[in-house]
Design a protein around this motif. Structure first.
Motif, short mmCIF file in Angstrom:
data_model
loop_
_atom_site.label_atom_id
_atom_site.label_comp_id
_atom_site.label_asym_id
_atom_site.label_seq_id
_atom_site.Cartn_x
_atom_site.Cartn_y
_atom_site.Cartn_z
N GLN A 28 0.83 -1.17 -0.02
CA GLN A 28 -0.02 -0.10 0.09
C GLN A 28 0.87 1.19 -0.04
O GLN A 28 0.58 2.24 -0.78
CB GLN A 28 -0.91 -0.07 1.03
N LYS A 31 2.01 1.52 -3.44
CA LYS A 31 1.23 2.37 -4.42
C LYS A 31 0.81 3.65 -3.96
O LYS A 31 0.54 4.62 -5.12
CB LYS A 31 -0.25 1.27 -4.02
N ARG A 57 -4.25 1.80 -13.77
CA ARG A 57 -5.19 1.39 -12.96
C ARG A 57 -5.90 0.12 -13.39
O ARG A 57 -6.38 0.28 -14.72
CB ARG A 57 -6.26 2.33 -12.70
N ASP A 113 -7.58 -3.02 -2.70
CA ASP A 113 -7.68 -2.18 -3.76
C ASP A 113 -9.01 -2.51 -4.41
O ASP A 113 -9.85 -1.33 -4.77
CB ASP A 113 -6.64 -2.38 -4.90
N ARG A 117 -10.83 1.22 -3.65
CA ARG A 117 -10.46 2.23 -4.51
C ARG A 117 -11.57 2.34 -5.73
O ARG A 117 -12.43 1.75 -5.94
CB ARG A 117 -9.10 1.75 -5.38
#
Length: 192
Positions: A28, A31, A57, A113, A117
């Motif tokens: 994380q 990212k 993405r 994610d 996200r």
């Protein structure tokens, strides 16, 4: 030389949890750095053509395969995480504890994610940013993340553990002894 003692259940669980949280945090954090500092969909060369950074993405699986089925990957990742946690209760082997802890961390990184996200809960896109153009899958260069690295390497490690006969409880599967080769009996008596 004596065999290493097996882990106690609590020790195995703690080891798995520490490794999983560590991998999740590293995944994380990297990212976060990629999103903060990399331009979207623009290659930033690091080692010439061999290695670079390319922020995308990914709504699909590896190499954007199955991009229209993001929710299926969310369910699959959740199922894998549950299987690892349930399996962890039976682990007494150090090797299995390490492998399952690192795998769980990778799975949790990508699952996070998918859950949190954009574009929304359960269908989020995974942040990928490591580019190795020399690794091709059909016509797409490999772009992945830290979690993907742990998932792939730990799945290979699981195959090695299984093939070498290492069990979750810390014992080793015994190899079958080959049957002794018996020479055919000679019915004829020795001649002088």
């Amino acid at each position: 030389m004596s065999a290493r003692p097996t882990l106690r259940p609590a020790t195995a669980g703690i080891l798995i949890a520490i490794l999983a949280v560590t991998v999740l945090a590293v995944d994380q954090f990297t990212k976060y750095l990629a999103i903060t500092f990399l331009p979207p969909e623009e290659l930033v060369p690091v080692l010439g053509d061999a290695f670079g950074l390319y922020l995308i993405r990914n709504s699909g699986a590896a190499f954007s395969f199955g991009a229209g089925f993001t929710w299926i990957f969310t369910i699959a990742l959740a199922a894998v995480a549950i299987v690892i946690v349930v399996t962890a209760t039976r682990v007494r082997s150090r090797a299995w504890a390490v492998v399952l802890g690192l795998l769980l961390g990778g799975v949790a990184g990508n699952l996070g994610d998918r859950l949190f996200r954009e574009p929304g809960f359960g269908v989020g896109h995974v942040v990928d940013f490591v580019s190795t153009p020399w690794m091709w899958f059909w016509t797409t260069p490999a772009i992945y993340n830290v979690a993907d690295c742990f998932i792939v390497t730990m799945m290979i490690s699981i195959a090695v553990l299984v093939l070498t006969g290492r069990r979750l409880d810390g014992t080793r599967e015994k190899r079958a002894e080959p049957d002794a080769v018996v020479a055919p009996a000679d019915d004829a008596a020795p001649r002088d």
